[in-house]
Design a protein around this motif. Sequence first.
Motif: not given
Length: 294
Positions: A87-109
């Motif tokens: 398996t390939v494991n490549e990651t870090y905190f706040y990866r693709e941060e724009h999706q986190l913005h979308c999570l809080g502003r659009s998806l969860l509401p």
Amino acid sequence: MSKPQSPKRVAGAEQGSATPLNPDEIRRLCEFLYGRTGMIFGESKRYYIERRVADRMSATGMRTFRAYFSHVQASESEVEHLINIFTVNETYFYREEHQLHCLGRSLLPDIVRNRKPGDLVRIWSVPCSTGEEPYSIAIWLLENWPMVDAYHIEIVGSDIDTRVLVEAEAGIYGERALSRLPPGMIERYFDLPHEGQRRLIQDLRESVKFTSVNLVDRASVAAQGRFDIVFCRNVLIYFDDASRLLAANNLYDALNPGGYICLGHTESMNRISKQFSLRRFEDAIVYQRPGEGA
């Protein structure tokens, strides 16, 4: 089962050296991995494959690929080890941060629009690797979503690689994993550095549940229950068309009606399955399972 030997005693399988495999052996191993994981490997990745087979032959004391492959077929424990090293494991905190913005502003509401305070909201990060992505979701919500305490938020991180799940639960990270986080945030959510690493505070480690899952195994995915939002980034690119469709169907079933799935920036659900609706929000393009009666 043969008793494991010192790497130097195993002919052709010294630690770190490649074990030459013939085309038929490459084919048999790749077919086995594909059947178990949906991931595609082949002759073009010969060196990558041979190095990893050499490591497992050394660890198990097997002198030939034939003996090792027979051992794999007879041992679910060794299957787990084999899958882990491929398996390939490549990651870090706040990866693709724009999706986190979308999570809080659009998806969860949208998800909580018809729910009462205290209701359960389930978010799934799969594959979660060493935990940076599901922990990023937890931190983002604490920092940016004012309603985080109004609902019962359950975050689950899952991966087929059992080694990374152990690391995720430990929550210990180096400088590279933390490089996208502001210094103040690191100070709030991580213990003091020790030998160049920091450990996520206990409250946050306990806020994420980690489980093992195989996206192409219907029963494995079904065992996780239903989710409102799924982050499934940069794994479908390792599958072929048949495996992608199987994984997409399993993910569809894992979503509550009206739930959302976020893919990696190079991935498109429209090219895999027509079951999902494409949704364009201010911060990101995501995919939605249609609601009841849609």
